[in-house]
Design a protein around this motif. Structure first.
Motif: not given
Length: 187
Positions: A121-123, A154-159
Motif C-alpha cells: 500500500k505504497k505510492c 490512492d493510499f493515505r498520504r504520509t508526511e
C-alpha cells in the motif's frame, strides 16, 4: 454414457463433483481461463489474479461466462517472492541484453514491482540512477502503471512519501570486489 464427458482425463472424478468449488489462481493465463469458462467443468469458479488485470480482460472473461459460473474475481497483489520481511525476489535471470532490457523481462519486472507496491500500500516517489538507461526505462514503466491505475494507488498520504530507488547493478563498484574476496577466501 449418462451425460458424462469421457474425453476429459479426469472425467471419472469431476463428474461426481459438479458442485465442487474450483479455486483458480492465474497470472497470465486469461485465454486458457476464457476457454474453460466457455465449457466449464465445475459449477462455480473463484478467480484470483496475482496482479492488476486489465478492464478488457475482465470484459472478455465476463463475455465467456455465459453459464454464469464465476462467483468471484479478485486481484491479489502477490506477484513476487518474499525472501524475508525486508527482501523480495522476482526470480529472474538475464534481464538485460547488453545495456537494453529484454522486453518480456521488463514487463515482468514492472508487474512484480507494482504488485509489491500495491501489497505494501505504497505510492512512492520514483528515483533512478541517471547514468543508467535500463533503470530509467524501468522507472518510466512503473510510473506509467501507477498513472494508469491511479485509483489502486490512492493510499493515505504520509508526511514523507515512500521512495522507490532503482539502481543498476551493472554499474555497481562494490559487487566485483566482494566476489574477488569470496573467491580468494576459497583458495
Amino acid at each position: 454414457a449418462g451425460g458424462v464427458d469421457t474425453s476429459h482425463p479426469l472425467s471419472h472424478i469431476s463428474s461426481g463433483f459438479k458442485s465442487l468449488p474450483c479455486p483458480v489462481f492465474v497470472q497470465e493465463n486469461v485465454e486458457y481461463l476464457i476457454q474453460e469458462l466457455r465449457r466449464p467443468k465445475y459449477s462455480i469458479y473463484f478467480i484470483y489474479f496475482s496482479n492488476v488485470i486489465s478492464k478488457s480482460d475482465i470484459k472478455s472473461l465476463a463475455e465467456a461466462d455465459e453459464q454464469e459460473v464465476v462467483a468471484e474475481v479478485q486481484e491479489f497483489y502477490g506477484d513476487y517472492i518474499a525472501v524475508n520481511p525486508h527482501v523480495f525476489s522476482l526470480n529472474l535471470l538475464g534481464c538485460c541484453q547488453g545495456r537494453n532490457w529484454d522486453p518480456a523481462q521488463l514487463a515482468r519486472t514492472t508487474q512484480g514491482l507494482t504488485a509489491l507496491l500495491l501489497s505494501l500500500k505504497k505510492c512512492p516517489m520514483i528515483r533512478y540512477q541517471l547514468s543508467s538507461e535500463p533503470a530509467k526505462r524501468l522507472a518510466e514503466c512503473v510510473k506509467q502503471v501507477i498513472t494508469k491505475e491511479y485509483e489502486l494507488f490512492d493510499f493515505r498520504r504520509t508526511e514523507v512519501p515512500p521512495l522507490l530507488l532503482i539502481l543498476d547493478r551493472s554499474d555497481d563498484a562494490i559487487t566485483p570486489l566482494l566476489n574477488q574476496v569470496n573467491q580468494s577466501s576459497r583458495g
